[in-house]
Design a protein around this motif. Structure first.
Motif, PDB file in Angstrom:
ATOM      1  N   PRO A  16       0.808  -1.232   0.000  1.00  0.00           N
ATOM      2  CA  PRO A  16       0.000   0.000   0.000  1.00  0.00           C
ATOM      3  C   PRO A  16       0.834   1.272   0.000  1.00  0.00           C
ATOM      4  O   PRO A  16       0.448   2.274  -0.609  1.00  0.00           O
ATOM      5  CB  PRO A  16      -0.832  -0.135   1.287  1.00  0.00           C
ATOM      6  CG  PRO A  16      -0.892  -1.598   1.561  1.00  0.00           C
ATOM      7  CD  PRO A  16       0.390  -2.164   1.074  1.00  0.00           C
ATOM      8  N   ARG A  17       1.965   1.267   0.674  1.00  0.00           N
ATOM      9  CA  ARG A  17       2.811   2.462   0.713  1.00  0.00           C
ATOM     10  C   ARG A  17       3.372   2.780  -0.667  1.00  0.00           C
ATOM     11  O   ARG A  17       3.415   3.940  -1.096  1.00  0.00           O
ATOM     12  CB  ARG A  17       3.935   2.281   1.721  1.00  0.00           C
ATOM     13  CG  ARG A  17       3.465   2.110   3.161  1.00  0.00           C
ATOM     14  CD  ARG A  17       4.576   1.590   4.037  1.00  0.00           C
ATOM     15  NE  ARG A  17       5.004   0.256   3.625  1.00  0.00           N
ATOM     16  CZ  ARG A  17       6.044  -0.397   4.166  1.00  0.00           C
ATOM     17  NH1 ARG A  17       6.753   0.177   5.122  1.00  0.00           N
ATOM     18  NH2 ARG A  17       6.364  -1.608   3.751  1.00  0.00           N
ATOM     19  N   LEU A  18       3.806   1.740  -1.376  1.00  0.00           N
ATOM     20  CA  LEU A  18       4.348   1.952  -2.714  1.00  0.00           C
ATOM     21  C   LEU A  18       3.247   2.296  -3.709  1.00  0.00           C
ATOM     22  O   LEU A  18       3.456   3.089  -4.630  1.00  0.00           O
ATOM     23  CB  LEU A  18       5.121   0.715  -3.179  1.00  0.00           C
ATOM     24  CG  LEU A  18       6.452   0.446  -2.453  1.00  0.00           C
ATOM     25  CD1 LEU A  18       7.133  -0.780  -3.038  1.00  0.00           C
ATOM     26  CD2 LEU A  18       7.373   1.657  -2.533  1.00  0.00           C
ATOM     27  N   VAL A  19       2.073   1.695  -3.537  1.00  0.00           N
ATOM     28  CA  VAL A  19       0.950   2.013  -4.423  1.00  0.00           C
ATOM     29  C   VAL A  19       0.598   3.497  -4.307  1.00  0.00           C
ATOM     30  O   VAL A  19       0.386   4.188  -5.311  1.00  0.00           O
ATOM     31  CB  VAL A  19      -0.276   1.133  -4.092  1.00  0.00           C
ATOM     32  CG1 VAL A  19      -1.506   1.625  -4.840  1.00  0.00           C
ATOM     33  CG2 VAL A  19       0.011  -0.327  -4.461  1.00  0.00           C
ATOM     34  N   ALA A  20       0.567   4.009  -3.072  1.00  0.00           N
ATOM     35  CA  ALA A  20       0.245   5.428  -2.875  1.00  0.00           C
ATOM     36  C   ALA A  20       1.288   6.318  -3.537  1.00  0.00           C
ATOM     37  O   ALA A  20       0.965   7.340  -4.155  1.00  0.00           O
ATOM     38  CB  ALA A  20       0.159   5.729  -1.382  1.00  0.00           C
ATOM     39  N   LEU A  21       2.559   5.921  -3.441  1.00  0.00           N
ATOM     40  CA  LEU A  21       3.625   6.719  -4.055  1.00  0.00           C
ATOM     41  C   LEU A  21       3.601   6.617  -5.572  1.00  0.00           C
ATOM     42  O   LEU A  21       3.930   7.587  -6.276  1.00  0.00           O
ATOM     43  CB  LEU A  21       4.980   6.264  -3.508  1.00  0.00           C
ATOM     44  CG  LEU A  21       5.233   6.633  -2.041  1.00  0.00           C
ATOM     45  CD1 LEU A  21       6.406   5.840  -1.480  1.00  0.00           C
ATOM     46  CD2 LEU A  21       5.492   8.127  -1.909  1.00  0.00           C
ATOM     47  N   PRO A  33      10.560   7.914   3.150  1.00  0.00           N
ATOM     48  CA  PRO A  33       9.410   8.826   3.095  1.00  0.00           C
ATOM     49  C   PRO A  33       9.685  10.125   3.841  1.00  0.00           C
ATOM     50  O   PRO A  33      10.217  10.121   4.959  1.00  0.00           O
ATOM     51  CB  PRO A  33       8.288   8.023   3.767  1.00  0.00           C
ATOM     52  CG  PRO A  33       8.689   6.595   3.591  1.00  0.00           C
ATOM     53  CD  PRO A  33      10.179   6.578   3.663  1.00  0.00           C
ATOM     54  N   ARG A  34       9.322  11.242   3.217  1.00  0.00           N
ATOM     55  CA  ARG A  34       9.422  12.544   3.863  1.00  0.00           C
ATOM     56  C   ARG A  34       8.136  12.827   4.617  1.00  0.00           C
ATOM     57  O   ARG A  34       7.038  12.473   4.182  1.00  0.00           O
ATOM     58  CB  ARG A  34       9.638  13.656   2.829  1.00  0.00           C
ATOM     59  CG  ARG A  34      11.017  13.687   2.224  1.00  0.00           C
ATOM     60  CD  ARG A  34      11.317  15.070   1.645  1.00  0.00           C
ATOM     61  NE  ARG A  34      10.297  15.536   0.722  1.00  0.00           N
ATOM     62  CZ  ARG A  34      10.396  15.456  -0.603  1.00  0.00           C
ATOM     63  NH1 ARG A  34      11.477  14.917  -1.146  1.00  0.00           N
ATOM     64  NH2 ARG A  34       9.431  15.902  -1.373  1.00  0.00           N
ATOM     65  N   LEU A  35       8.284  13.511   5.725  1.00  0.00           N
ATOM     66  CA  LEU A  35       7.104  13.845   6.516  1.00  0.00           C
ATOM     67  C   LEU A  35       6.325  14.995   5.907  1.00  0.00           C
ATOM     68  O   LEU A  35       5.099  15.047   5.965  1.00  0.00           O
ATOM     69  CB  LEU A  35       7.525  14.206   7.953  1.00  0.00           C
ATOM     70  CG  LEU A  35       8.159  13.067   8.753  1.00  0.00           C
ATOM     71  CD1 LEU A  35       8.551  13.559  10.144  1.00  0.00           C
ATOM     72  CD2 LEU A  35       7.209  11.888   8.848  1.00  0.00           C
ATOM     73  N   GLU A  36       7.076  15.929   5.290  1.00  0.00           N
ATOM     74  CA  GLU A  36       6.381  17.078   4.716  1.00  0.00           C
ATOM     75  C   GLU A  36       5.689  16.681   3.420  1.00  0.00           C
ATOM     76  O   GLU A  36       5.972  15.647   2.833  1.00  0.00           O
ATOM     77  CB  GLU A  36       7.360  18.229   4.459  1.00  0.00           C
ATOM     78  CG  GLU A  36       8.384  17.936   3.369  1.00  0.00           C
ATOM     79  CD  GLU A  36       9.653  17.337   3.940  1.00  0.00           C
ATOM     80  OE1 GLU A  36      10.703  17.430   3.299  1.00  0.00           O
ATOM     81  OE2 GLU A  36       9.572  16.731   5.029  1.00  0.00           O
ATOM     82  N   GLN A  37       4.816  17.497   2.960  1.00  0.00           N
ATOM     83  CA  GLN A  37       4.106  17.252   1.710  1.00  0.00           C
ATOM     84  C   GLN A  37       5.049  17.391   0.532  1.00  0.00           C
ATOM     85  O   GLN A  37       6.062  18.076   0.582  1.00  0.00           O
ATOM     86  CB  GLN A  37       2.954  18.255   1.556  1.00  0.00           C
ATOM     87  CG  GLN A  37       1.875  18.106   2.602  1.00  0.00           C
ATOM     88  CD  GLN A  37       1.178  16.762   2.507  1.00  0.00           C
ATOM     89  OE1 GLN A  37       0.859  16.298   1.411  1.00  0.00           O
ATOM     90  NE2 GLN A  37       0.936  16.141   3.644  1.00  0.00           N
ATOM     91  N   ALA A  38       4.707  16.699  -0.549  1.00  0.00           N
ATOM     92  CA  ALA A  38       5.529  16.782  -1.758  1.00  0.00           C
ATOM     93  C   ALA A  38       5.589  18.219  -2.236  1.00  0.00           C
ATOM     94  O   ALA A  38       4.611  18.959  -2.194  1.00  0.00           O
ATOM     95  CB  ALA A  38       4.936  15.891  -2.859  1.00  0.00           C
ATOM     96  N   ARG A  39       6.761  18.601  -2.700  1.00  0.00           N
ATOM     97  CA  ARG A  39       6.940  19.967  -3.177  1.00  0.00           C
ATOM     98  C   ARG A  39       6.403  20.137  -4.594  1.00  0.00           C
ATOM     99  O   ARG A  39       6.425  19.212  -5.387  1.00  0.00           O
ATOM    100  CB  ARG A  39       8.431  20.305  -3.173  1.00  0.00           C
ATOM    101  CG  ARG A  39       9.086  20.190  -1.803  1.00  0.00           C
ATOM    102  CD  ARG A  39      10.568  20.520  -1.924  1.00  0.00           C
ATOM    103  NE  ARG A  39      11.234  20.344  -0.651  1.00  0.00           N
ATOM    104  CZ  ARG A  39      12.526  20.536  -0.471  1.00  0.00           C
ATOM    105  NH1 ARG A  39      13.281  20.916  -1.484  1.00  0.00           N
ATOM    106  NH2 ARG A  39      13.078  20.362   0.708  1.00  0.00           N
ATOM    107  N   THR A  40       5.954  21.335  -4.879  1.00  0.00           N
ATOM    108  CA  THR A  40       5.539  21.653  -6.232  1.00  0.00           C
ATOM    109  C   THR A  40       6.733  22.230  -6.973  1.00  0.00           C
ATOM    110  O   THR A  40       7.378  23.150  -6.473  1.00  0.00           O
ATOM    111  CB  THR A  40       4.403  22.686  -6.227  1.00  0.00           C
ATOM    112  OG1 THR A  40       3.314  22.153  -5.480  1.00  0.00           O
ATOM    113  CG2 THR A  40       3.972  23.007  -7.648  1.00  0.00           C
ATOM    114  N   PRO A  41       7.113  21.687  -8.129  1.00  0.00           N
ATOM    115  CA  PRO A  41       8.286  22.187  -8.829  1.00  0.00           C
ATOM    116  C   PRO A  41       8.110  23.641  -9.242  1.00  0.00           C
ATOM    117  O   PRO A  41       7.018  24.086  -9.591  1.00  0.00           O
ATOM    118  CB  PRO A  41       8.372  21.266 -10.056  1.00  0.00           C
ATOM    119  CG  PRO A  41       7.000  20.730 -10.245  1.00  0.00           C
ATOM    120  CD  PRO A  41       6.412  20.634  -8.875  1.00  0.00           C
ATOM    121  N   GLU A  42       9.198  24.371  -9.158  1.00  0.00           N
ATOM    122  CA  GLU A  42       9.165  25.768  -9.557  1.00  0.00           C
ATOM    123  C   GLU A  42       9.031  25.892 -11.069  1.00  0.00           C
ATOM    124  O   GLU A  42       9.603  25.117 -11.814  1.00  0.00           O
ATOM    125  CB  GLU A  42      10.453  26.460  -9.100  1.00  0.00           C
ATOM    126  CG  GLU A  42      10.615  26.481  -7.582  1.00  0.00           C
ATOM    127  CD  GLU A  42      11.902  27.170  -7.187  1.00  0.00           C
ATOM    128  OE1 GLU A  42      12.606  27.666  -8.091  1.00  0.00           O
ATOM    129  OE2 GLU A  42      12.205  27.215  -5.981  1.00  0.00           O
TER     130      GLU A  42
END
Length: 593
Positions: free
Chosen positions: A249-254, A582-591
């Protein structure tokens, strides 16, 4: 694996009721170097059959002596190994001991091999060769008895009393033991939570990953030490088949966020190659690339699975080079700005910041020590198992204690820029404790240092490439691609011509300019690609930058705690790796540009 306890204290908790009487093993003299006829033909192959089970592995028969890789001895036969003085290897197998000095070890492509004909004969193994296949046979004998005891906080100990020495093959969660168990004995092992089965002369038992084993002679025994769980109960191996790791499930979400996992067969020339790749944009997918290292210092090996679990990495590949004999690093490792091990030989390296693509280049550290007389001394290596004449430096990142690597070392211990203690030749033999902030300067190869206690020394350090300025660095080599061009030059990076020409499983870290790639390559009905074939294959994949890492039996890929790729079919011990955590923060939006 941590050191096993001393023999005298090994079995204190075993019940006093003895097993059925055993015939005394035939005494054997200590193993001697064999005298062999020089005219015997030289044979070499890449396949070994062990009691009928075949696997890809290198072997050599030269002048009547058989040479096997250390990984085969440990993982496929059950031999225990430890490091001795001056680069020697100490082997022990059912009471038989063999010491192999550094000058008796040799390379089989990318493996360290040792002569073992005498050891195999002493235990009773029959070896035969047919073409490029070696056959090793040790007929299975009945299992005599099973004993067990709880060791409190240490876990549970299970002792298998054998009627003869047995081959022991290691897997991720199981052992195959060359013995015949009765139905009653299988039931006993089942009650102990080992989920046994018997087939074709092999007793299969499931054991926890952190379990230890040791073979003993007089009488013959196999000792299994099983750890406890956090609640104090003995650990049990998982018996429920794990789902395919890609469906975790963790990999599916990613994967829904952009992670790509691919397994397919590619082609380079007329040869097929199995390609496993992990791809992601680190600015979009909340996974952080991290070096994977042992937590107790730079000396010692571990499994890739253990390294991944230690850092809670969902995905991991093996990392840079190391010496399999003394278990020390041979290349760059930097974590959060600290050089755990410095670069060597201007070899390729990758450096990165969290959330960014790695940079790739060849890398060295230029370091000098300046004393109070304004004299400067060059430093050759930092926290490294690569030994050469000159001055090397070590810090507490090396471990809590420095033990001399060669027999001719002197040095000084520096704290807060001031020499605290001077060690003449031989004085460091008991080991030098290292604490945070210490700097130990070690002189080798006849080099002498003039500094005395109280003298002030200044360290100056700079990398030869911006790659070395990144907070995280991992070295390997050779560098394969840069800006889309093949720039393979293994000779310039200190690799031998034989290493450059051989085919082998490969591990690569790379970038296509948008995504990070972690890649393993294995030959399909062939040994694997050469380094040039690897570079061309990476170019075919559309990559811009690519760095070769350690390969051969070290090649590995772990997905969601499942070791899905094993270079030569065995989960070999490695020194370090690369993990996606896994990072705790939310995924970054590319500039946007």
């Amino acid at each position: 694996m941590p050191p096993l306890p001393a023999l005298a204290a090994l079995l204190p908790g075993i019940p006093l009721t003895p097993p059925p009487p055993l015939p005394a093993p035939t005494p054997r003299p200590a193993l001697q170097r064999r005298a062999t006829p020089a005219s015997t033909a030289r044979l070499q192959g890449n396949s070994i059959s062990i009691n009928g089970l075949r696997q890809q592995a290198l072997w050599l028969q030269d002048a009547g002596e058989l040479w096997l890789p250390l990984e085969v001895l440990e993982g496929q036969l059950g031999v225990s190994r430890s490091s001795g003085a001056n680069g020697s290897v100490e082997l022990e197998w059912f009471g038989q001991k063999l010491s192999v000095s550094a000058d008796r070890q040799r390379s089989l492509d990318d493996e360290v091999a040792v002569p073992v004909s005498g050891l195999l004969e002493a235990v009773g193994v029959i070896s035969r060769t047919e073409g490029r296949e070696l056959s090793l046979q040790l007929p299975p004998r009945p299992l005599q008895a099973i004993r067990w005891s709880n060791q409190g906080v240490s876990g549970q100990r299970v002792v298998l009393d054998l009627s003869a020495p047995a081959l022991v093959r290691s897997g991720e969660d199981r052992l195959l033991i060359g013995t015949e168990a009765s139905p009653q004995q299988l039931e006993q092992l089942k009650q102990l939570g080992l989920s046994p089965s018997q087939r074709n002369g092999w007793l299969s038992v499931q054991i926890p990953r952190d379990g230890e084993r040791l073979s003993l002679g007089g009488p013959w025994r196999l000792v299994l030490d099983l750890p406890v769980l956090g609640d104090g109960a003995p650990a049990r191996a998982t018996t429920t088949p794990a789902p395919a790791p890609e469906r975790d499930p963790r990999l599916v979400a990613l994967q829904n966020q952009g992670l790509k996992l691919e397994r397919r067969v590619g082609r380079i020339g007329s040869r097929q190659v199995l390609i496993n790749s992990v791809r992601l944009d680190p600015r979009q997918v909340p996974l952080e690339l991290r070096p994977l290292n042992r937590s107790d210092g730079m000396q010692g090996l571990s499994s890739l699975s253990q390294l991944a679990r230690q850092e809670q990495a969902l995905i991991a590949i093996n990392g840079g080079y190391f010496n399999r004999v003394n278990r020390l690093p041979l290349g760059a490792m930097r974590e959060q700005g600290r050089w755990l091990s410095g670069p060597i030989l201007n070899r390729g390296a990758a450096g990165w910041k969290a959330g960014e693509l790695p940079r790739f280049d060849r890398l060295m550290l230029v370091e000098t020590i300046e004393d109070s007389r304004r004299q400067r001394w060059s430093i050759t290596t930092v926290n490294s198992g690569y030994v050469q004449k000159g001055l090397a430096r070590y810090t507490a990142d090396w471990g809590s204690r420095y033990q001399p690597i060669t027999g001719t070392e002197m040095g000084v211990l520096v704290r807060n820029g001031v020499v605290q203690e001077r060690y003449e030749l031989g004085a460091m033999a008991p080991g030098v404790p290292l604490r945070e902030g210490d700097l130990l300067l070690v002189a080798r190869g006849g080099v002498s240092v003039p500094w005395q206690s109280g003298e002030r020394l200044t360290l100056q350090s700079r990398p030869t490439s911006p790659v070395g300025e990144q907070p995280n660095v991992l070295g390997g080599g050779p560098l394969l691609l840069q800006n889309g061009r093949v720039i393979l030059n293994g000779t310039a990076e200190g690799f031998s011509s034989g290493f450059l020409a051989q085919g082998a499983p490969r591990t690569v870290v790379a970038s296509d300019g948008r995504q990070l790639w972690l890649i393993t390559l294995q030959g399909v009905n062939n040994a694997g690609p050469t380094l040039m074939e690897t570079a061309l294959l990476m170019q075919q994949e559309g990559l811009q930058d690519a760095l070769n890492l350690d390969g051969g039996s070290s090649t590995g890929l772990v997905l969601a705690d499942v070791h899905t790729v094993k270079g030569r079919g065995v989960a070999a011990a490695v020194h370090n790796g690369l993990g996606l955590v896994p990072r705790l923060e939310q995924a970054r939006t590319p500039e946007r540009p």
